[in-house]
Motif scaffolding. Structure first.
Motif, PDB file in Angstrom:
ATOM      1  N   ASP A 119       0.826  -1.213   0.000  1.00 34.24           N
ATOM      2  CA  ASP A 119       0.000   0.000   0.000  1.00 34.24           C
ATOM      3  C   ASP A 119       0.858   1.260   0.000  1.00 34.24           C
ATOM      4  OD1 ASP A 119      -2.182  -1.642   0.053  1.00 34.24           O
ATOM      5  OD2 ASP A 119      -2.611  -1.358   2.187  1.00 34.24           O
ATOM      6  N   GLU A 120       1.944   1.216   0.752  1.00 32.89           N
ATOM      7  CA  GLU A 120       2.854   2.361   0.814  1.00 32.89           C
ATOM      8  C   GLU A 120       3.463   2.638  -0.559  1.00 32.89           C
ATOM      9  OE1 GLU A 120       6.751   2.127   3.002  1.00 32.89           O
ATOM     10  OE2 GLU A 120       5.696   3.504   4.351  1.00 32.89           O
TER      11      GLU A 120
ATOM     12  N   GLU B 215       3.664   5.534  -5.965  1.00 35.01           N
ATOM     13  CA  GLU B 215       3.522   5.512  -7.417  1.00 35.01           C
ATOM     14  C   GLU B 215       2.373   6.410  -7.867  1.00 35.01           C
ATOM     15  OE1 GLU B 215       3.316   1.407  -8.603  1.00 35.01           O
ATOM     16  OE2 GLU B 215       5.211   0.932  -7.621  1.00 35.01           O
ATOM     17  N   ALA B 216       1.319   6.486  -7.061  1.00 38.12           N
ATOM     18  CA  ALA B 216       0.206   7.382  -7.391  1.00 38.12           C
ATOM     19  C   ALA B 216       0.652   8.838  -7.365  1.00 38.12           C
ATOM     20  CB  ALA B 216      -0.947   7.168  -6.412  1.00 38.12           C
TER      21      ALA B 216
ATOM     22  N   VAL C 145       7.576   2.743 -10.883  1.00 45.40           N
ATOM     23  CA  VAL C 145       7.241   1.391 -10.421  1.00 45.40           C
ATOM     24  C   VAL C 145       8.495   0.759  -9.825  1.00 45.40           C
ATOM     25  CG1 VAL C 145       6.563  -0.914 -11.193  1.00 45.40           C
ATOM     26  CG2 VAL C 145       5.392   1.109 -12.098  1.00 45.40           C
ATOM     27  N   LEU C 146       8.356   0.160  -8.656  1.00 46.42           N
ATOM     28  CA  LEU C 146       9.498  -0.428  -7.962  1.00 46.42           C
ATOM     29  C   LEU C 146       9.651  -1.890  -8.360  1.00 46.42           C
ATOM     30  CD1 LEU C 146      11.773  -0.129  -5.897  1.00 46.42           C
ATOM     31  CD2 LEU C 146      10.126  -0.700  -4.093  1.00 46.42           C
TER      32      LEU C 146
END
Length: 340
Positions: A202-203, A208-209, A214-215
């Motif tokens: 969620d973090e 990203e939002a 992207v990780l």
């Protein structure tokens, strides 16, 4: 030059050329050992262009129609690895087979790369079935599906709502949802682990939002980092994916870290009963940490169903080791031969 000398010279040259040809044959996954005899093809999954290898039976006759099998690869894999091996071997027994790169992987399209989205994987299989049904050399009423590891879970799930699939099989089936929620033998997941995972997902989604990239991280640890505390499943996975035994340049050993958030609520084996009266075959290794998933799939399915346990085999033994793969292929050949 005498006739005898000329004959001996010709023979020696032929033997030398044959030896060179053998030496030039692929011997590893990276060199294409599992793609010998395959034709490169493509098909569409919506807007995504899918890359695949099509294998034709020995003594193929273009005037005939053949039964066909879609073969799906594990999480993080590509078509040149274990799915290609099973497709290649089953083609030798009279089936047209298709091993494809899942969307987001290998030579197939799909962004972001290395995303493991169960919904996409199921649609990949559905599209592959449609592609085979469109081929003039395939009998559209005789199509089966097969998946290895996570590909097995996706394949069993897809068949529950696709009546075009007349028979379905999983080899060392891996339920990516249950594994994320509860773990596997030797690698349990606690309630605290689940909460921590979802918190981290969620973090990252919030980052990203807000514009962060992207990780993406390594899926398997580097072999040099393994130690006495490394679970056996991880050891065997690295021995396949990160050595010449199974490594392929298109299998990047990467995953998007938010992918497990998609796995947490995924339950591919809950409605196995929906496959009946179409037949189901599960093949598991006696020593595989994933054996429980195959048992669950079998227990949830209705007849006709069968669970085959390969004595002495671990999960990754059934990826490529002949003493374990050969009996699995023999069983699959009989299963699909009877039911397609």
């Amino acid at each position: 030059m005498s006739l005898l000398k000329a004959s001996l010279l010709c023979t020696s040259l032929l033997m030398a050329n044959a030896a060179i040809a053998v030496q030039n044959q692929p011997t590893t996954v990276a060199e294409g050992i599992n793609t010998i005899g395959a034709q490169k093809v493509s098909f569409n999954n919506g807007s995504i262009k899918m890359a695949a290898n099509l294998y034709l039976p020995h003594n193929y006759d273009s005037a005939k129609k053949y039964p066909a099998i879609v073969v799906s690869h594990p999480w993080g894999g590509v078509k040149e690895q274990t799915s290609g091996l099973y497709a290649q071997q089953l083609a030798k027994h009279g089936f047209i087979t298709l091993a494809f790169d899942a969307s987001h992987y290998g030579e197939s399209g799909g962004m972001p790369r290395n995303l493991e989205n169960p919904a996409d994987r199921v649609e990949d299989i559905r599209s592959a079935v449609g592609y085979l049904s469109s081929l003039p050399q395939v009998d559209a009423m005789r199509i089966g599906t097969l998946g290895i590891c996570a590909g097995g879970g996706y394949t069993l799930h897809e068949a529950q709502s696709d009546l075009r699939v007349k028979a379905v099989a999983g080899v060392v089936t891996y339920d990516i949802g249950d594994a994320t929620r509860n773990g596997i033998a030797g690698m349990p997941v606690t309630a605290a682990d689940r909460q921590n995972l979802m918190h981290n997902v969620d973090e990252q989604l919030n980052k990203e939002a807000a514009g962060a990239p992207v990780l993406v991280q390594q899926l398997l640890p580097s072999r040099g980092t393994l130690n006495d505390s490394t679970p056996n499943f991880v050891r065997e996975a690295t021995d396949y994916y990160l050595t010449p035994r199974g490594a392929h340049p298109n299998a990047q050993n990467r995953y998007i870290v938010t992918s497990p958030g998609l796995h947490m609520a995924y339950y591919p084996l809950e409605h196995m009963d929906q496959i009946a009266p179409r037949p189901v075959l599960l093949i598991a290794g006696e020593k595989a940490e994933t054996r429980k998933f195959n048992q669950q799939a079998y227990d949830n399915a209705k007849q006709p169903k069968e669970l085959m346990i390969i004595p002495g085999a671990s999960h990754f033994d059934l990826y490529d080791k002949p003493q374990f793969v050969n009996p699995a292929v023999e069983k699959l050949t009989a299963f699909f031969g009877k039911n397609l």
